[in-house]
Design a protein around this motif. Structure first.
Motif, PDB file in Angstrom:
ATOM      1  N   THR A  97       0.887  -1.249   0.214  1.00 49.19           N
ATOM      2  CA  THR A  97      -0.010   0.319   0.009  1.00 49.19           C
ATOM      3  C   THR A  97       1.305   1.569   0.235  1.00 49.19           C
ATOM      4  N   ILE A  98       0.703   2.275  -1.113  1.00 48.29           N
ATOM      5  CA  ILE A  98       1.315   3.130  -0.600  1.00 48.29           C
ATOM      6  C   ILE A  98       0.515   4.055  -0.898  1.00 48.29           C
ATOM      7  N   GLY A  99       0.146   5.463   0.012  1.00 53.36           N
ATOM      8  CA  GLY A  99      -0.473   6.596  -0.173  1.00 53.36           C
ATOM      9  C   GLY A  99      -0.720   8.078  -1.250  1.00 53.36           C
ATOM     10  N   ASP A 100      -1.262   8.524  -0.324  1.00 52.92           N
ATOM     11  CA  ASP A 100      -2.272   9.756  -1.408  1.00 52.92           C
ATOM     12  C   ASP A 100      -0.502  11.073  -1.667  1.00 52.92           C
ATOM     13  N   ASN A 101      -0.461  11.559  -2.778  1.00 53.82           N
ATOM     14  CA  ASN A 101       0.547  12.319  -2.823  1.00 53.82           C
ATOM     15  C   ASN A 101       2.183  12.022  -2.675  1.00 53.82           C
ATOM     16  N   GLY A 102       2.062  11.040  -3.053  1.00 54.44           N
ATOM     17  CA  GLY A 102       3.833   9.862  -2.712  1.00 54.44           C
ATOM     18  C   GLY A 102       4.850  10.836  -4.129  1.00 54.44           C
ATOM     19  N   LEU A 103       5.941  11.474  -3.331  1.00 56.43           N
ATOM     20  CA  LEU A 103       7.092  11.493  -4.787  1.00 56.43           C
ATOM     21  C   LEU A 103       8.017  10.629  -4.713  1.00 56.43           C
ATOM     22  N   PHE A 104       8.323   9.575  -5.566  1.00 54.14           N
ATOM     23  CA  PHE A 104       9.323   8.460  -6.069  1.00 54.14           C
ATOM     24  C   PHE A 104      10.244   9.124  -7.417  1.00 54.14           C
ATOM     25  N   SER A 105      11.633   8.699  -6.643  1.00 54.93           N
ATOM     26  CA  SER A 105      12.747   8.800  -7.651  1.00 54.93           C
ATOM     27  C   SER A 105      12.553   7.512  -8.435  1.00 54.93           C
ATOM     28  N   TRP A 106      14.049   7.293  -8.694  1.00 54.29           N
ATOM     29  CA  TRP A 106      13.899   5.788  -9.201  1.00 54.29           C
ATOM     30  C   TRP A 106      14.783   4.807  -8.693  1.00 54.29           C
ATOM     31  N   GLY A 107      15.251   3.989  -9.447  1.00 51.97           N
ATOM     32  CA  GLY A 107      15.443   2.883  -8.888  1.00 51.97           C
ATOM     33  C   GLY A 107      15.128   2.681  -7.754  1.00 51.97           C
ATOM     34  N   ILE A 108      13.845   2.441  -7.652  1.00 48.73           N
ATOM     35  CA  ILE A 108      13.382   2.283  -6.042  1.00 48.73           C
ATOM     36  C   ILE A 108      12.713   0.756  -6.282  1.00 48.73           C
ATOM     37  N   LYS A 109      12.939  -0.274  -5.116  1.00 54.25           N
ATOM     38  CA  LYS A 109      11.858  -1.812  -5.318  1.00 54.25           C
ATOM     39  C   LYS A 109      11.607  -1.758  -4.100  1.00 54.25           C
ATOM     40  N   ILE A 110      10.877  -2.409  -4.329  1.00 52.78           N
ATOM     41  CA  ILE A 110       9.766  -2.814  -3.155  1.00 52.78           C
ATOM     42  C   ILE A 110       9.421  -4.451  -3.566  1.00 52.78           C
ATOM     43  N   ARG A 111       9.690  -5.540  -2.502  1.00 55.75           N
ATOM     44  CA  ARG A 111       9.769  -6.861  -2.010  1.00 55.75           C
ATOM     45  C   ARG A 111       8.688  -7.705  -0.704  1.00 55.75           C
ATOM     46  N   THR A 112       7.790  -7.664  -0.993  1.00 59.04           N
ATOM     47  CA  THR A 112       6.633  -8.717   0.342  1.00 59.04           C
ATOM     48  C   THR A 112       7.097 -10.039   0.512  1.00 59.04           C
ATOM     49  N   SER A 113       7.636 -10.378  -0.319  1.00 60.31           N
ATOM     50  CA  SER A 113       8.253 -11.757   0.054  1.00 60.31           C
ATOM     51  C   SER A 113       9.784 -12.338  -0.566  1.00 60.31           C
ATOM     52  N   ASP A 114      10.322 -12.980  -0.255  1.00 62.14           N
ATOM     53  CA  ASP A 114      11.461 -13.204  -0.626  1.00 62.14           C
ATOM     54  C   ASP A 114      11.537 -13.976  -1.656  1.00 62.14           C
ATOM     55  N   GLY A 115      10.461 -14.935  -2.522  1.00 57.83           N
ATOM     56  CA  GLY A 115      10.458 -15.991  -3.376  1.00 57.83           C
ATOM     57  C   GLY A 115      10.967 -17.585  -2.663  1.00 57.83           C
ATOM     58  N   HIS A 116      12.122 -17.503  -2.227  1.00 56.71           N
ATOM     59  CA  HIS A 116      12.520 -18.794  -1.415  1.00 56.71           C
ATOM     60  C   HIS A 116      12.032 -19.019   0.156  1.00 56.71           C
ATOM     61  N   SER A 117      12.570 -20.764   0.895  1.00 55.37           N
ATOM     62  CA  SER A 117      12.643 -20.618   1.731  1.00 55.37           C
ATOM     63  C   SER A 117      14.207 -20.548   2.481  1.00 55.37           C
ATOM     64  N   VAL A 118      13.598 -20.304   3.997  1.00 55.54           N
ATOM     65  CA  VAL A 118      14.822 -20.394   5.333  1.00 55.54           C
ATOM     66  C   VAL A 118      13.843 -20.949   5.706  1.00 55.54           C
ATOM     67  N   VAL A 119      14.351 -21.877   5.774  1.00 58.86           N
ATOM     68  CA  VAL A 119      14.502 -23.217   6.729  1.00 58.86           C
ATOM     69  C   VAL A 119      14.763 -23.549   8.118  1.00 58.86           C
ATOM     70  N   ASP A 120      13.818 -23.264   9.377  1.00 66.22           N
ATOM     71  CA  ASP A 120      14.571 -23.776  10.799  1.00 66.22           C
ATOM     72  C   ASP A 120      14.607 -25.427  10.962  1.00 66.22           C
ATOM     73  N   LEU A 121      15.994 -25.810  11.128  1.00 61.39           N
ATOM     74  CA  LEU A 121      16.602 -27.121  11.433  1.00 61.39           C
ATOM     75  C   LEU A 121      15.487 -27.939  12.209  1.00 61.39           C
ATOM     76  N   ASP A 122      15.682 -27.119  13.233  1.00 60.73           N
ATOM     77  CA  ASP A 122      14.422 -27.915  14.381  1.00 60.73           C
ATOM     78  C   ASP A 122      13.580 -28.234  13.869  1.00 60.73           C
ATOM     79  N   SER A 123      12.746 -27.568  13.514  1.00 61.80           N
ATOM     80  CA  SER A 123      11.350 -27.844  13.305  1.00 61.80           C
ATOM     81  C   SER A 123      10.058 -28.178  11.979  1.00 61.80           C
ATOM     82  N   ASN A 124      11.563 -27.583  10.830  1.00 57.84           N
ATOM     83  CA  ASN A 124      11.427 -28.155   9.758  1.00 57.84           C
ATOM     84  C   ASN A 124      10.326 -27.307   8.503  1.00 57.84           C
TER      85      ASN A 124
END
Length: 214
Positions: free
Chosen positions: A108-135
């Motif tokens: 979500t981006i609100g009203d009246n945002g001023l964004f330059s260039w080269g900006i990135k937003i990631r809501t997820s990693d795409g791959h898993s980091v797994v805890d070995l004890d709990s799997n």
């Protein structure tokens, strides 16, 4: 639907695309694979280089009406379902890439945002980091929320779970990894921290602003 400067490829079913009359497009494309997507583009002064690439089902992209140029916005969501991107009114941008590749995330981006260039937003990693004890994968997706009247400098990164309140400035090359709660701040650095409080920003150049208000 045929609009000059906008190429649309709809390869699914029950997808809805709503575009306000009067918008200008240059070098833009929308590619939809899957079903039940909803796209709404408010009237803008100019959309240039807009790319929406969606796979999966039931994804929602909404950009509010703007009296500014919206350039270089790329929203990619090619895995998972039910992601939502909402950008408020009078958004201006030189270059923004949003990646959402898990499921049920919101950006979500609100009203009246001023964004330059080269900006990135990631809501997820795409791959898993797994805890070995709990799997169990421990790096689940998280929403990203950017408030109203936020000025974002060039090459800023918003990682999953990042949140910025209203009336803030994000310094160039900052990497945001957490939620900030205090408005009217300058946020900068890696990882980003509050470096100055009790500010507001203005679109005028500093010399112009000071001359007008001296």
């Amino acid at each position: 639907m045929k609009i000059e400067g906008l190429n649309i490829e709809d390869n699914g079913n029950n997808n809805i695309i709503k575009i306000d009359d009067g918008s200008l497009f240059r070098g833009c494309k929308i590619v939809l694979n899957g079903n039940d997507h909803f796209i709404e583009l408010g009237k803008a002064l100019l959309y240039k280089g807009l790319v929406l690439n969606l796979k999966g089902n039931n994804k929602r992209i909404c950009i509010g009406e703007s009296n500014k140029n919206i350039k270089g916005v790329k929203i990619v969501s090619i895995r998972g379902d039910n992601q939502v991107v909402t950008i408020g009114r009078n958004f201006s941008c030189g270059g923004l890439e949003i990646q959402m590749n898990d499921g049920d995330e919101c950006c979500t981006i609100g009203d009246n945002g001023l964004f330059s260039w080269g900006i990135k937003i990631r809501t997820s990693d795409g791959h898993s980091v797994v805890d070995l004890d709990s799997n169990i994968a421990i790096n689940l997706p998280k929403d990203v929320k950017i408030g109203n009247r936020v000025w974002v400098g060039e090459d800023v990164r918003f990682l999953k779970g990042a949140s910025v309140p209203d009336d803030c400035v994000i310094g160039s090359n900052a990497i945001l990894t957490k939620s900030f709660t205090k408005p009217n701040c300058v946020i900068a650095g890696f990882p980003a921290t509050v470096v100055k409080s009790n500010i507001r920003w203005d679109r005028k150049m500093p010399s112009e602003y000071n001359k007008k208000n001296s």
